[in-house]
Scaffold this active site. Structure first.
Site, PDB file in Angstrom:
ATOM      1  N   GLU A  18       0.657   3.778   1.305  1.00  0.00           N
ATOM      2  CA  GLU A  18       1.331   4.530   2.876  1.00  0.00           C
ATOM      3  C   GLU A  18       2.200   3.472   3.550  1.00  0.00           C
ATOM      4  O   GLU A  18       3.300   4.105   4.311  1.00  0.00           O
ATOM      5  CB  GLU A  18      -0.233   4.399   3.739  1.00  0.00           C
ATOM      6  CG  GLU A  18      -1.230   5.243   3.641  1.00  0.00           C
ATOM      7  CD  GLU A  18      -2.270   4.039   3.066  1.00  0.00           C
ATOM      8  OE1 GLU A  18      -1.769   3.487   1.903  1.00  0.00           O
ATOM      9  OE2 GLU A  18      -3.009   4.240   2.825  1.00  0.00           O
TER      10      GLU A  18
ATOM     11  N   CYS B 182      -2.306  -0.773   7.145  1.00  0.00           N
ATOM     12  CA  CYS B 182      -1.028   0.781   6.963  1.00  0.00           C
ATOM     13  C   CYS B 182      -1.331   1.091   8.038  1.00  0.00           C
ATOM     14  O   CYS B 182      -0.263   2.425   8.814  1.00  0.00           O
ATOM     15  CB  CYS B 182      -1.733   1.549   5.675  1.00  0.00           C
ATOM     16  SG  CYS B 182      -1.183   0.682   4.487  1.00  0.00           S
TER      17      CYS B 182
ATOM     18  N   CYS C 143      -6.514   1.744   5.284  1.00  0.00           N
ATOM     19  CA  CYS C 143      -6.595   0.792   5.719  1.00  0.00           C
ATOM     20  C   CYS C 143      -6.468   0.410   7.371  1.00  0.00           C
ATOM     21  O   CYS C 143      -5.402   1.095   7.548  1.00  0.00           O
ATOM     22  CB  CYS C 143      -6.228  -1.010   4.682  1.00  0.00           C
ATOM     23  SG  CYS C 143      -4.451  -1.228   4.858  1.00  0.00           S
TER      24      CYS C 143
ATOM     25  N   HIS D 212       1.003  -1.157   0.290  1.00  0.00           N
ATOM     26  CA  HIS D 212      -0.031  -0.035  -0.365  1.00  0.00           C
ATOM     27  C   HIS D 212       0.124   1.177   0.132  1.00  0.00           C
ATOM     28  O   HIS D 212       2.174   1.652   0.369  1.00  0.00           O
ATOM     29  CB  HIS D 212      -1.155   0.293   1.325  1.00  0.00           C
ATOM     30  CG  HIS D 212      -2.054  -1.315   1.420  1.00  0.00           C
ATOM     31  ND1 HIS D 212      -3.460  -1.110   1.803  1.00  0.00           N
ATOM     32  CD2 HIS D 212      -2.175  -2.245   0.651  1.00  0.00           C
ATOM     33  CE1 HIS D 212      -3.664  -2.030   1.384  1.00  0.00           C
ATOM     34  NE2 HIS D 212      -3.030  -2.438   0.391  1.00  0.00           N
TER      35      HIS D 212
HETATM   36  O1  LIG Z   1      -5.636   2.524   2.014  1.00  0.00           O
HETATM   37  C1  LIG Z   1      -5.162   2.017   0.865  1.00  0.00           C
HETATM   38  N1  LIG Z   1      -3.261   1.785   0.489  1.00  0.00           N
HETATM   39  C2  LIG Z   1      -3.836   1.245  -0.914  1.00  0.00           C
HETATM   40  O2  LIG Z   1      -2.463   1.864  -1.620  1.00  0.00           O
HETATM   41  N2  LIG Z   1      -4.099   0.833  -0.967  1.00  0.00           N
HETATM   42  C3  LIG Z   1      -4.202  -0.406  -2.747  1.00  0.00           C
HETATM   43  C4  LIG Z   1      -3.814  -1.493  -2.845  1.00  0.00           C
HETATM   44  C5  LIG Z   1      -4.604  -2.438  -3.892  1.00  0.00           C
HETATM   45  O3  LIG Z   1      -3.347  -1.243  -4.790  1.00  0.00           O
HETATM   46  C6  LIG Z   1      -5.776  -0.540  -4.158  1.00  0.00           C
HETATM   47  C7  LIG Z   1      -7.325  -1.361  -3.752  1.00  0.00           C
HETATM   48  O4  LIG Z   1      -7.793  -1.835  -4.878  1.00  0.00           O
HETATM   49  P1  LIG Z   1      -9.221  -1.361  -5.216  1.00  0.00           P
HETATM   50  O5  LIG Z   1     -10.154  -0.508  -4.876  1.00  0.00           O
HETATM   51  O6  LIG Z   1      -9.068  -2.123  -6.047  1.00  0.00           O
HETATM   52  O7  LIG Z   1      -9.737  -2.590  -3.983  1.00  0.00           O
HETATM   53  O8  LIG Z   1      -5.036   0.286  -3.926  1.00  0.00           O
HETATM   54  C8  LIG Z   1      -5.548   0.850  -0.787  1.00  0.00           C
HETATM   55  C9  LIG Z   1      -5.802   1.315   0.951  1.00  0.00           C
HETATM   56  C10 LIG Z   1      -7.124   1.262   1.041  1.00  0.00           C
HETATM   57  O9  LIG Z   1      -7.734   1.598   1.908  1.00  0.00           O
HETATM   58 ZN   LIG Z   2      -3.606  -0.109   4.073  1.00  0.00          ZN
END
Ligand SMILES: O=c1[nH]c(=O)n([C@H]2C[C@H](O)[C@@H](COP(=O)(O)O)O2)cc1CO
Ligand SMILES: [Zn+2]
Length: 166
Positions: free
Chosen positions: A79, A106, A103, A77
């Site tokens: 973060e 993170c 999430c 992610h």
């Molecule tokens: O906080 C976040 N930070 C982050 O980088 N992500 C990323 C993981 C995935 O590559 C994408 C989420 O994918 P999707 O919306 O298709 O479920 O975003 C997802 C979150 C979810 O909160």
């Molecule tokens: Zn996350």
């Protein structure tokens, strides 16, 4: 007289987060994060992507199907990357600017790094257990707060054409 339409610090760091998100290869959600310290210096940036050496051409960007055939077990992610990419893992009193509310995983990283404030733009996954768990931790911890970015900015244009060619 100075310009008056310059970016605020909050807008500037969020713009850096959003620019970083443009590096993401995720076809569905591109997330960026920017960590700034108490002196308003940027100490880390990141976006969502696969770990070093895990090729975007080999790993799946799928959202659905067999767990191991989706992106979810592999993607780092934004973060997490911003904290790991930062000049120090001690981010005491720093702020993190994120395009999307973090999430739970993170959030643990953010709290443990000593970050004191999360500034976010979108909360599109507010109804998921991951974000609910994140908020339970954040609401309990006295060391960190979170807020939505307040701005009247709708868009920011960046031109690669030199002004003299306009
Ligand atoms: O906080 C976040 N930070 C982050 O980088 N992500 C990323 C993981 C995935 O590559 C994408 C989420 O994918 P999707 O919306 O298709 O479920 O975003 C997802 C979150 C979810 O909160
Ligand atoms: Zn996350």
């Amino acid at each position: 007289m100075k310009r008056d339409n310059y970016l605020s610090w909050d807008e500037y760091f969020m713009a850096v987060a959003l620019l970083s998100a443009q590096r993401s290869k995720d076809p569905n959600t591109q997330v960026g994060a920017c960590v700034a310290n108490e002196q308003n210096k940027i100490v880390g940036v990141g976006y969502n992507g696969f770990p070093w050496g895990c090729s975007d051409d080999e790993f799946p960007w799928e959202r659905q199907g067999e767990f191991l055939q989706t992106k979810y077990p592999y993607v780092c992610h934004a973060e997490l990357n911003a904290v790991l990419n930062s000049i120090s893992t001690d981010l005491k009193n720093c702020r993190i600017y994120v395009g999307l509310f973090p999430c739970n995983e993170c959030t643990k990283v953010i709290i443990q790094a000593g970050i004191k404030e999360i500034i976010y733009l979108s909360d599109k996954y507010r109804d998921t257990d991951q974000v609910r768990a994140a908020k339970i931790m954040l609401d309990k911890s006295p060391y960190i707060t979170y807020r939505k970015l307040e701005t009247n900015l709708k868009q920011l244009q960046i031109s690669f054409i030199p002004p003299e060619l306009f």
